[in-house]
Design a protein around this motif. Structure first.
Motif, PDB file in Angstrom:
ATOM      1  N   MET A  26       0.835  -1.212   0.000  1.00 25.38           N
ATOM      2  CA  MET A  26       0.000   0.000   0.000  1.00 25.38           C
ATOM      3  C   MET A  26       0.860   1.249   0.000  1.00 25.38           C
ATOM      4  SD  MET A  26      -3.243   0.878   2.376  1.00 25.38           S
ATOM      5  CE  MET A  26      -2.654   1.450   3.960  1.00 25.38           C
ATOM      6  N   TYR A  27       0.463   2.192  -0.828  1.00 23.27           N
ATOM      7  CA  TYR A  27       1.126   3.491  -0.858  1.00 23.27           C
ATOM      8  C   TYR A  27       0.084   4.566  -0.590  1.00 23.27           C
ATOM      9  CZ  TYR A  27       4.160   7.317  -2.330  1.00 23.27           C
ATOM     10  OH  TYR A  27       4.921   8.457  -2.356  1.00 23.27           O
ATOM     11  N   THR A  28       0.389   5.448   0.347  1.00 21.17           N
ATOM     12  CA  THR A  28      -0.529   6.560   0.600  1.00 21.17           C
ATOM     13  C   THR A  28       0.250   7.869   0.490  1.00 21.17           C
ATOM     14  OG1 THR A  28      -0.128   6.490   2.998  1.00 21.17           O
ATOM     15  CG2 THR A  28      -1.981   5.199   2.164  1.00 21.17           C
ATOM     16  N   CYS A  29      -0.379   8.865  -0.123  1.00 21.98           N
ATOM     17  CA  CYS A  29       0.288  10.151  -0.273  1.00 21.98           C
ATOM     18  C   CYS A  29       0.345  10.838   1.079  1.00 21.98           C
ATOM     19  CB  CYS A  29      -0.440  11.027  -1.285  1.00 21.98           C
ATOM     20  SG  CYS A  29      -0.252  10.391  -2.958  1.00 21.98           S
ATOM     21  N   GLY A  30       1.554  11.196   1.469  1.00 25.61           N
ATOM     22  CA  GLY A  30       1.765  11.809   2.774  1.00 25.61           C
ATOM     23  C   GLY A  30       1.657  13.320   2.705  1.00 25.61           C
ATOM     24  N   GLU A 209       7.657  12.313  -7.684  1.00 23.48           N
ATOM     25  CA  GLU A 209       8.138  11.859  -6.373  1.00 23.48           C
ATOM     26  C   GLU A 209       7.429  10.571  -5.957  1.00 23.48           C
ATOM     27  OE1 GLU A 209       7.489  14.923  -3.467  1.00 23.48           O
ATOM     28  OE2 GLU A 209       8.651  16.415  -4.581  1.00 23.48           O
ATOM     29  N   CYS A 210       6.092  10.613  -6.026  1.00 20.60           N
ATOM     30  CA  CYS A 210       5.321   9.471  -5.523  1.00 20.60           C
ATOM     31  C   CYS A 210       5.500   8.247  -6.411  1.00 20.60           C
ATOM     32  CB  CYS A 210       3.841   9.849  -5.406  1.00 20.60           C
ATOM     33  SG  CYS A 210       3.523  10.925  -3.981  1.00 20.60           S
ATOM     34  N   SER A 211       5.497   8.444  -7.743  1.00 20.86           N
ATOM     35  CA  SER A 211       5.689   7.308  -8.648  1.00 20.86           C
ATOM     36  C   SER A 211       6.993   6.586  -8.333  1.00 20.86           C
ATOM     37  CB  SER A 211       5.750   7.782 -10.107  1.00 20.86           C
ATOM     38  OG  SER A 211       4.477   8.154 -10.557  1.00 20.86           O
ATOM     39  N   PRO A 234      -4.772  16.616 -10.449  1.00 18.83           N
ATOM     40  CA  PRO A 234      -3.966  15.894 -11.435  1.00 18.83           C
ATOM     41  C   PRO A 234      -3.024  14.846 -10.823  1.00 18.83           C
ATOM     42  CG  PRO A 234      -2.907  17.984 -10.924  1.00 18.83           C
ATOM     43  CD  PRO A 234      -4.188  17.939 -10.111  1.00 18.83           C
ATOM     44  N   HIS A 235      -2.814  14.891  -9.491  1.00 17.83           N
ATOM     45  CA  HIS A 235      -1.696  14.132  -8.928  1.00 17.83           C
ATOM     46  C   HIS A 235      -1.730  12.640  -9.280  1.00 17.83           C
ATOM     47  CE1 HIS A 235       1.648  13.288  -6.403  1.00 17.83           C
ATOM     48  NE2 HIS A 235       0.953  12.640  -5.480  1.00 17.83           N
ATOM     49  N   HIS A 236      -2.827  11.971  -8.959  1.00  9.30           N
ATOM     50  CA  HIS A 236      -2.840  10.524  -9.177  1.00  9.30           C
ATOM     51  C   HIS A 236      -2.932  10.168 -10.662  1.00  9.30           C
ATOM     52  CE1 HIS A 236      -4.084   9.772  -4.726  1.00  9.30           C
ATOM     53  NE2 HIS A 236      -2.809  10.061  -4.873  1.00  9.30           N
ATOM     54  N   ASN A 238      -1.508  11.784 -12.967  1.00  5.82           N
ATOM     55  CA  ASN A 238      -0.136  11.933 -13.452  1.00  5.82           C
ATOM     56  C   ASN A 238       0.772  10.821 -12.946  1.00  5.82           C
ATOM     57  OD1 ASN A 238      -1.008  14.183 -14.767  1.00  5.82           O
ATOM     58  ND2 ASN A 238      -0.008  15.663 -13.415  1.00  5.82           N
ATOM     59  N   GLU A 239       0.531  10.385 -11.713  1.00  5.66           N
ATOM     60  CA  GLU A 239       1.312   9.249 -11.193  1.00  5.66           C
ATOM     61  C   GLU A 239       1.116   8.020 -12.080  1.00  5.66           C
ATOM     62  OE1 GLU A 239       1.238   7.951  -7.128  1.00  5.66           O
ATOM     63  OE2 GLU A 239       0.856   9.966  -6.392  1.00  5.66           O
ATOM     64  N   ILE A 240      -0.141   7.782 -12.481  1.00  6.15           N
ATOM     65  CA  ILE A 240      -0.422   6.618 -13.344  1.00  6.15           C
ATOM     66  C   ILE A 240       0.318   6.759 -14.675  1.00  6.15           C
ATOM     67  CG2 ILE A 240      -2.221   5.470 -14.712  1.00  6.15           C
ATOM     68  CD1 ILE A 240      -4.171   5.956 -12.416  1.00  6.15           C
TER      69      ILE A 240
END
Ligand SMILES: [Zn+2]
Length: 466
Positions: A26-30, A209-211, A234-236, A238-240
């Motif tokens: 699991m990854y959660t954005c901090g 960063e998150c990717s 846009p964050h997630h 864009n992560e995808i």
């Protein structure tokens, strides 16, 4: 029944199972550590905690990574304004965030990772995207060409095919209507921090960063990626785009998002005067348990309307369960068992489990507990509660506290607790404001006696323990 979660990707509630064995990746954005986290942020962090706790209660092991975003537009702006290094500025807020999480009893993710400690990996990932034709350069910055990624929009369910190709956006946060090629790497600017890497000098955009950290620690495909709904676009999205272009594999199987928090029915904002950090609430005498309970009590996919009445009700609800527990713990009951009460304890446990399995329906789970508490209290009143029924009470309350974790009052190990200190500091500020300097000094001395030293600075009061 297995745990079921609403997946933003499919827009359906689906049975959840990890891809491999019993371990959930699991990854959660901090947090972005540019200020104190506010209660809207903490709604999301409490949601992560509930998700963790329920997965563990369901027999899974967690491999949970949460990032600390310690470089971004807002942090740089604030650190520069205060004449501080990026590190000094973010270390202070990172520590405060960790303290707040501990105060709210949030389970610590297995790994908490900082963006600035993974800059070289981000640069290598961007280099790979560049080699494969997903990027272009402009004025020293590198942009992701979203028209190269066929599935752009699959998470936010928005059709971006009409988008102007080649238009760019440099800021980290923007609206769907502004969807454009986004910055993976930002050119160095005077007065801004920059890193020298294989793709040149500069700093990473927020999304990469998150990717990179997610893939580094958990591999190409995560079981769950979570965040607040504000991060879907846009964050997630864009992560995808970045992650799937890098690995060619699905980035996350379940995308789980918590809804917004409103205050008195309005969006929280500093200008409306309805903006609260945990410190503000503790300063008004509320306990961490009340805040935790209120944030946990509304199912995560429902908007949460935060009010002081709600906090008071949370306090009352916690007291009700604590008083019930005390009554059972200290009561003397006749031998034997009340069969019907035993059955009610069993059905409370079943209903609690079913409710939590149903996309973490905390409101229903709580209803099951409170109905049982009412029945058991009635049985005690009428002398129908028997010694063997204590086991049923313990089973219900154990399950309740595994998730909600509010039965134990915050203890003051080693002297005065942080909420109490914050509360006294708020009192002292109020006293000073009304020119009651005698009271203000008395509070300062009281804190000093308890080993807490106050320091008045231009940014407000700072405190430390002796
Ligand atoms: Zn993120």
């Amino acid at each position: 029944m297995p745990v079921r979660l609403h997946n933003t990707l499919t827009q359906q509630v689906q049975p959840f199972e990890p891809l491999e064995g019993k371990t959930v990746k699991m990854y959660t954005c901090g947090p972005t550590v540019y200020d104190y986290a506010h209660i809207g942020n903490f709604r999301t962090f409490v949601f992560y905690d509930l998700l963790r706790r329920w997965l563990r209660a369901s027999g899974y092991t967690l491999d949970h990574v949460m990032n600390i975003t310690d470089v971004d537009d807002k942090i740089i702006r604030n650190a520069v304004a205060q004449g501080k290094s990026l590190e000094d500025y973010t270390n202070a807020y990172t520590q405060k965030f960790m303290d707040d999480c501990a105060t709210l009893r949030l389970e610590r993710p297995e790994r908490i990772v900082r963006a600035t400690e993974h800059i070289d990996e981000m640069a290598s990932a961007i280099r790979k995207l560049e080699d494969e034709g997903y990027t272009y350069r402009s004025d020293g910055s590198l942009y992701f060409r979203i028209s190269k990624f066929a599935h752009y929009g699959k998470l936010s369910h928005h059709d971006f095919t009409q988008m102007v190709s080649g238009a760019r956006v440099d800021v980290d946060e923007y609206e769907k209507a502004d969807a454009r090629d986004f910055a993976l790497w930002k050119a160095p600017k005077p007065g801004e921090p920059a890193w020298d890497t294989v793709i040149g000098s500069g700093r990473p955009g927020w999304h990469i960063e998150c990717s990179v950290m997610a893939i580094h620690y958990l591999g190409a495909t995560l079981d769950i990626h979570a965040g607040g709904v504000d991060l879907i676009f846009p964050h997630h999205e864009n992560e995808i785009a970045q992650s799937e272009s890098l690995t060619g594999k699905e980035f996350a199987r379940y995308w789980v998002h918590s809804e917004f928090l409103l205050v008195d029915g309005q969006k929280m904002s500093k200008s409306l005067g309805n903006f609260y950090t945990l410190r503000d609430l503790f300063g008004r005498g509320f306990t961490p348990e009340s805040v935790r309970y209120l944030l946990a009590s509304v199912p995560y996919r429902k908007g949460l309307n935060f009010t002081f009445d709600g906090l008071n009700s949370a306090k009352t609800a916690i007291e009700r369960v604590r008083n019930f527990k005390l009554r059972v713990d200290t009561g003397k009951f006749a031998e034997g068992e009340n069969e019907s009460l035993r059955a009610r304890a069993e059905s409370a446990v079943t209903r609690f489990r079913e409710s939590m399995d149903d996309d973490l329906n905390t409101a229903e789970a709580l209803a099951a507990v409170f109905e049982y508490v009412r029945d058991a209290n009635t049985a005690i009143d009428s002398g129908e509660f028997r010694a063997a029924n204590v086991a049923g009470v313990n089973a219900v309350l154990h399950l309740f506290d595994q998730v909600f974790d509010v039965l134990k009052a915050t203890e003051h190990t080693g002297g005065i607790s942080e909420p109490e200190i914050e509360s006294l500091i708020a009192d002292r500020a109020a006293a000073k404001k009304s020119r009651d300097f005698k009271r203000a000094d008395a509070i300062r001395n009281e804190l000093l006696e308890k080993g807490v030293i106050l320091e008045d600075t231009k940014d407000g009061v700072r405190w430390k323990r002796k």
